[in-house]
Scaffold this motif. Structure first.
Motif, short mmCIF file in Angstrom:
data_model
loop_
_atom_site.label_atom_id
_atom_site.label_comp_id
_atom_site.label_asym_id
_atom_site.label_seq_id
_atom_site.Cartn_x
_atom_site.Cartn_y
_atom_site.Cartn_z
N PHE A 179 43.16 24.72 32.36
CA PHE A 179 44.49 24.41 32.49
C PHE A 179 44.86 26.12 33.46
N PHE A 180 43.77 27.03 32.41
CA PHE A 180 43.93 28.12 32.59
C PHE A 180 43.21 28.76 34.00
N LEU A 181 42.16 27.90 34.08
CA LEU A 181 41.85 28.84 35.83
C LEU A 181 42.55 29.45 36.82
N PRO A 182 43.28 27.73 37.43
CA PRO A 182 43.86 27.98 38.41
C PRO A 182 45.40 28.89 38.02
N SER A 183 45.76 29.16 36.70
CA SER A 183 46.87 30.06 36.59
C SER A 183 45.73 31.58 36.61
N VAL A 184 45.03 31.54 36.25
CA VAL A 184 44.40 33.16 36.75
C VAL A 184 44.33 33.04 37.46
N LYS A 185 43.17 32.51 38.15
CA LYS A 185 43.32 33.15 40.10
C LYS A 185 45.12 33.18 40.72
N PHE A 215 40.78 23.20 28.72
CA PHE A 215 42.08 24.05 28.32
C PHE A 215 41.23 25.17 29.77
N TYR A 216 39.74 24.86 29.98
CA TYR A 216 39.55 25.56 31.22
C TYR A 216 39.92 25.25 32.58
N GLY A 230 52.60 32.53 34.96
CA GLY A 230 53.93 31.25 34.56
C GLY A 230 53.75 30.08 35.44
N CYS A 231 53.78 30.44 36.95
CA CYS A 231 54.23 29.61 37.66
C CYS A 231 53.43 28.07 37.54
N GLN A 232 52.25 28.39 37.59
CA GLN A 232 51.70 27.88 37.63
C GLN A 232 51.11 26.92 36.39
N LEU A 233 51.49 27.72 35.44
CA LEU A 233 50.74 27.03 33.82
C LEU A 233 52.18 26.06 33.81
N ILE A 234 53.30 26.25 34.12
CA ILE A 234 54.07 25.06 34.31
C ILE A 234 53.73 23.79 34.64
N PHE A 235 53.84 24.20 36.29
CA PHE A 235 53.00 23.40 37.24
C PHE A 235 52.01 22.17 36.56
N ILE A 236 51.01 23.06 35.96
CA ILE A 236 49.82 22.30 35.60
C ILE A 236 50.21 21.47 34.50
#
Lengths: 248, 147
Positions: B6-12, B3-4, B40-46
């Motif tokens: 996925f979300f950490l880069p998006s939060v950055k 989970f980490y 969202g863009c980064q999340l979709i990328f990941i």
């Protein structure tokens, strides 16, 4: 409203929009709509560095050419001008009132200088972490990013070319990163350089380039594409020369 | 992948997007929307990458998604599309590859230089194609242009 008043007004609005980072088609359409609202017809030609407007005033063509020199991204101002043009098209106010509005938009600034500096620091720092750097990398990337904006303001007086500005700024960033690493404060300089350089990425130029191409303004698109490439090359030359000199 | 991851880069990206928004003078009301776009863009990328797609395809998908998001939101709120698009696109810029290209050029390592150079061009092209496709589709859909 007389033709000349209208011409001066729309050229002011158009040039300010382009200055602040609007797409070409947006500025052209705005001018078209405003002139139509006052019952004139206009021919507009805009590229990112200049604009030419001809208004047909009772059979006499009136033309104004303007050079757009300054470039500073301010998307809030584009939004405000957009709303103003919508207001003008509906209400059709007189010239004095519109000029008052334009002046008010020109004065307005959303964020203060301190907040801008903090945002530069945040961009440098977060991107250093984003690209895999540690805490110390982020601290120094932020410092480098703030130095970049201060340097840009310092050399503004000599009216530097885009290329020169990028070379100077990235040279400074890379030197700082390498010196800091040499002093043993961080492990490697690459994350600092990448993070701080993200503040120089011409985001608005790249986006406008794509949007101009989509809208069919190929000349403007080519201009902005060239600008983006020049910025990238300038940044590369600056950092590479610092790395080549300081890491031997 | 946890989970980490996925979300950490998006939060950055979210934080960086807010900072970029301030640089571009986007006012607070639109700043949150723009930052959510970056997130969202980064999340979709990941997520796309986690399914096994190449980096180029992931960039294309993310650029496609952010452009659709920006176009819809800008039309709804009647603001310039750039306000939402620029901030969302920036985290996709292949900073690492550009840097690698520069460094390997200095080192004289032509093999890696050519590889990272091609990667840079390909990713930039993928982002441009994503924006192109989505914007062109949206332009077709709208009957009358609104400024």
């Amino acid at each position: 409203m007389s033709g000349i008043e209208l011409l001066n007004m729309v050229s002011d609005i158009g040039s300010m929009m382009i200055e602040c980072g609007a797409e070409i088609y947006r500025a052209e359409e705005t001018i078209d709509r405003i002139t139509l609202a006052y019952g004139y017809s206009a021919e507009v030609f805009i590229i990112p560095t200049s604009l030419i407007i001809t208004i047909n005033s009772a059979g006499t063509p009136l033309t104004k050419a303007m050079r757009i020199k300054a470039r500073h991204t301010n998307l809030d101002r584009v939004d405000k001008l957009n709303n103003l043009s919508r207001f003008i098209c509906v209400q059709k106010p007189d010239a004095a009132e519109i000029n008052r509005h334009i002046e008010a938009i020109r004065q307005r600034s959303v964020y203060g200088f301190t907040l801008k500096l903090i945002s530069y620091y945040a961009v440098g720092g977060t991107f250093a972490i984003f690209f895999g750097g540690g805490f110390m990398d982020a601290v120094f990337a932020g410092v480098a990013a703030v130095l970049i904006i201060l340097m840009e303001m310092a050399i503004e007086r000599v009216r530097p070319s885009t290329f020169f500005r990028c070379v100077v700024c990235s040279l400074m960033t890379a030197s700082l990163a390498i010196v800091v690493t040499r002093l043993g404060l961080t492990e490697s300089f690459d994350k600092i350089i990448i993070g701080a350089s993200m503040t120089m990425v011409p985001g608005i130029t790249i986006t406008n380039c794509m949007r101009d191409f989509i809208a069919g303004d190929f000349l403007a698109g080519l201009y902005t594409l060239t600008e983006a490439i020049i910025v990238a090359v300038g940044m590369a030359i600056g950092s590479v020369s610092a790395i080549a000199v300081l890491t031997v | 992948m946890s989970f980490y991851d996925f979300f950490l880069p998006s939060v950055k990206c979210f934080v960086a997007s807010i900072a970029f928004g301030v640089q571009f003078n986007i006012k607070p009301r639109h700043l949150i929307g723009a930052a959510i776009g970056g997130f969202g863009c980064q999340l979709i990328f990941i997520i796309t990458q986690a399914t096994g797609a190449s980096e180029i395809i992931s960039c294309f998908t993310a650029a496609l998604a952010i452009t659709i998001y920006a176009e819809i939101l800008a039309r709804k709120l009647r603001v310039p599309v750039n306000m939402y698009l620029v901030v969302g696109i920036i985290p996709l810029v292949p900073g690492r590859y550009i840097y690698e290209t520069m460094i390997t050029l200095v080192d004289g390592d032509i093999d890696i230089f050519l590889r990272s150079f091609t990667d840079t061009i390909a990713i930039a092209g993928a982002i441009a194609m994503g924006v192109f496709s989505a914007s062109s589709a949206v332009r077709l859909l709208k009957v009358r242009t609104k400024i």
